[in-house]
Design a protein around this motif. Structure first.
Motif, short mmCIF file in Angstrom:
data_model
loop_
_atom_site.label_atom_id
_atom_site.label_comp_id
_atom_site.label_asym_id
_atom_site.label_seq_id
_atom_site.Cartn_x
_atom_site.Cartn_y
_atom_site.Cartn_z
N SER A 1 0.84 -1.19 0.00
CA SER A 1 0.00 0.00 0.00
C SER A 1 0.88 1.25 0.00
O SER A 1 0.53 2.27 -0.61
N CYS B 1 -6.13 2.99 -1.23
CA CYS B 1 -5.82 1.63 -1.67
C CYS B 1 -6.84 0.58 -1.22
O CYS B 1 -7.34 -0.17 -2.06
N VAL C 1 -8.97 -1.45 -3.96
CA VAL C 1 -8.80 -2.90 -4.05
C VAL C 1 -10.15 -3.59 -3.85
O VAL C 1 -10.48 -4.54 -4.57
N ILE D 1 -7.51 -10.39 -5.95
CA ILE D 1 -6.36 -9.70 -5.36
C ILE D 1 -6.18 -10.23 -3.94
O ILE D 1 -7.11 -10.17 -3.13
N THR E 1 -4.18 -10.28 -0.22
CA THR E 1 -3.54 -9.34 0.69
C THR E 1 -2.75 -10.11 1.74
O THR E 1 -3.26 -11.06 2.33
N ALA F 1 -0.18 -3.55 4.01
CA ALA F 1 -0.78 -4.50 3.07
C ALA F 1 0.14 -4.69 1.87
O ALA F 1 0.64 -3.72 1.29
N TYR G 1 -0.28 -6.31 -1.71
CA TYR G 1 -1.30 -6.80 -2.62
C TYR G 1 -0.66 -7.54 -3.79
O TYR G 1 0.36 -7.12 -4.32
#
Length: 85
Positions: A28, A39, A43, A53, A55, A72, A74
């Protein structure tokens, strides 16, 4: 659209996130540096659009030497049922 786009619209932020994640996982923190300041919201919107996606929570050191815990990370696993290469 390119990662260097300066627009802060939600659509532009989603496009930049997808472009960045297609290259490699991004934190992030990194996405904020690309102009994506919401973000988690972007997301979530992408997930609702069908993008897979993932995390993961990580700890990083920023460019100024500060440690950040629980950032985070991603990664794009699938997009609309298609595996990314």
């Amino acid at each position: 659209m390119t990662i260097n786009s300066r627009s802060t619209s939600a659509g532009s932020q989603r496009a930049r996130i997808l472009e960045a994640l297609a290259l490699r996982p991004h934190t992030s923190y990194e996405l904020r540096r690309l102009g994506c300041y919401q973000c988690p919201t972007r997301v979530l919107e992408l997930r609702r659009m069908g993008y897979d996606i993932q995390t993961q929570r990580v700890s990083i050191w920023d460019t100024e030497g500060y440690r950040h815990h629980g950032i985070a990370l991603y990664s794009l696993a699938e997009a609309h049922g298609q595996r990314t290469q």
